[in-house]
Motif scaffolding. Sequence first.
Motif: not given
Length: 95
Positions: A2-3, A35-38, A55-58, A64-66
């Motif tokens: 997910x972007x 995290x894939x990229x930020x 970009x997040x895996x799911x 979790x990030x939020x």
Amino acid sequence: MITIVAECNVKPDKTDDFLKIARGLVEASRSEEGNVSYDLYVDLKDPAKFTFIENWKNRAAIDSHNATPHFQDFGERAGPLFTGPLDIALYQKVI
């Protein structure tokens, strides 16, 4: 994957303050497991307009990030520097 594209406008006299706060968010977020990229970008025509592209895996990784302290802290510290609400959109690659 997910972007997330999150655009924000910062008060012109607060861009340096914003970048200091954003740097901590970006660095901490990049180390999160899902995290894939930020990355953070500045508009070449408007130096007070910034865009986070993440970009997040799911969805679980985003949730979790939020909930992380660094994300919560960013919202509290950067919020007063914005000229309005963030424009946040989530995307999923189709091709």
